[in-house]
Design a protein around this motif. Structure first.
Motif, PDB file in Angstrom:
ATOM      1  N   THR A  34     126.102 -27.435 102.844  1.00 57.71           N
ATOM      2  CA  THR A  34     126.725 -28.657 102.339  1.00 57.71           C
ATOM      3  C   THR A  34     127.366 -29.440 103.478  1.00 57.71           C
ATOM      4  OG1 THR A  34     127.125 -27.642 100.195  1.00 57.71           O
ATOM      5  CG2 THR A  34     128.457 -29.557 100.741  1.00 57.71           C
ATOM      6  N   GLU A  46     131.055 -36.383  98.528  1.00 60.52           N
ATOM      7  CA  GLU A  46     131.375 -35.101  97.912  1.00 60.52           C
ATOM      8  C   GLU A  46     130.131 -34.592  97.202  1.00 60.52           C
ATOM      9  OE1 GLU A  46     133.553 -31.845  97.146  1.00 60.52           O
ATOM     10  OE2 GLU A  46     134.326 -33.576  98.249  1.00 60.52           O
ATOM     11  N   SER A  48     128.254 -32.344  94.777  1.00 57.92           N
ATOM     12  CA  SER A  48     128.720 -31.629  93.588  1.00 57.92           C
ATOM     13  C   SER A  48     127.896 -30.392  93.260  1.00 57.92           C
ATOM     14  CB  SER A  48     128.738 -32.576  92.386  1.00 57.92           C
ATOM     15  OG  SER A  48     127.455 -33.097  92.143  1.00 57.92           O
ATOM     16  N   SER A  49     126.625 -30.369  93.611  1.00 61.25           N
ATOM     17  CA  SER A  49     125.823 -29.172  93.359  1.00 61.25           C
ATOM     18  C   SER A  49     124.737 -29.058  94.403  1.00 61.25           C
ATOM     19  CB  SER A  49     125.201 -29.205  91.951  1.00 61.25           C
ATOM     20  OG  SER A  49     124.184 -30.173  91.895  1.00 61.25           O
ATOM     21  N   GLU A  66     123.331 -33.010  94.804  1.00 58.23           N
ATOM     22  CA  GLU A  66     123.793 -34.171  94.051  1.00 58.23           C
ATOM     23  C   GLU A  66     125.100 -34.645  94.646  1.00 58.23           C
ATOM     24  OE1 GLU A  66     123.523 -34.203  89.675  1.00 58.23           O
ATOM     25  OE2 GLU A  66     122.809 -32.126  89.904  1.00 58.23           O
ATOM     26  N   TYR A  67     125.265 -35.965  94.678  1.00 57.17           N
ATOM     27  CA  TYR A  67     126.539 -36.549  95.067  1.00 57.17           C
ATOM     28  C   TYR A  67     126.681 -37.872  94.333  1.00 57.17           C
ATOM     29  CZ  TYR A  67     123.841 -39.523  98.258  1.00 57.17           C
ATOM     30  OH  TYR A  67     122.938 -40.411  98.780  1.00 57.17           O
ATOM     31  N   LYS A  71     120.814 -38.173  93.749  1.00 62.04           N
ATOM     32  CA  LYS A  71     120.273 -36.856  94.073  1.00 62.04           C
ATOM     33  C   LYS A  71     119.469 -36.987  95.353  1.00 62.04           C
ATOM     34  CE  LYS A  71     120.072 -35.482  89.279  1.00 62.04           C
ATOM     35  NZ  LYS A  71     119.293 -34.978  88.171  1.00 62.04           N
TER      36      LYS A  71
END
Length: 176
Positions: A34, A46, A48-49, A66-67, A71
């Motif tokens: 990340t 940020e 998220s996943s 994802e942010y 995506k």
């Protein structure tokens, strides 16, 4: 003379080892990947996943992320010696039409993303007078716009040949 050859060989091996250590510096965990993606995007985003997809048991993997409401994906190479990664490229928005060749130790693959209205089943790439047909697979249902060839592509295919790729659905209807 033999001592010089041995010393030079040892220094050469040590140098190669150091280069590999510096090139493959990302830990193989979600936090490190990340951070690496965020640095490549040079944005204060940020994520998220994050999900990983290994490319056909090769030394490469696709990391889906994802942010915000976007995506994207990143391609990493894995070093088998120290199990660390290096980032190859990042695509911040899979809705933008994009085609890349991913070079792995098991062959080359085509990675296709874009905002298509229907599921893609295969693509056709022209190499001079020769047409190559490749089945593609949807990588992840949540990332509906990201496909990869199921089989390796010939090494003779280049990025410029991918500019005129024809994209078809299961009914042999041209999608793009």
């Amino acid at each position: 003379m033999k001592n010089y050859i041995i010393i030079i060989s040892i220094l050469l091996i040590f140098t190669v080892f150091l280069i590999i250590q510096r090139t493959y510096s990302i830990e193989s965990n979600e936090s490190a990947m990340t951070t690496s993606i965020q640095q490549q995007l040079e944005d204060d985003i940020e994520i998220s996943s994050i999900e990983e997809y290994d490319i056909s048991k090769s030394n490469s993997k696709i990391v889906l992320f994802e942010y915000g409401n976007k995506k994207g994906y990143a391609v990493f190479k894995v070093n088998y010696v120290n199990k660390k990664l290096k980032i190859i490229f990042v695509k911040s928005n899979i809705l933008d039409k994009n085609i890349n060749i991913i070079h792995t130790n098991r062959g080359n693959y085509i990675l296709l993303s874009g905002n298509y209205n229907e599921k893609i089943n295969y693509i056709v790439v022209n190499e001079g007078n020769t047409k190559h047909l490749f089945e593609v697979a949807l990588i992840n249902e949540n990332f509906r716009n990201l496909y990869i060839t199921l089989e390796t592509i010939p090494r003779s295919l280049t990025d410029t040949m991918l500019n005129d790729v024809l994209v078809y659905n299961k009914d042999n209807k041209l999608v793009y």
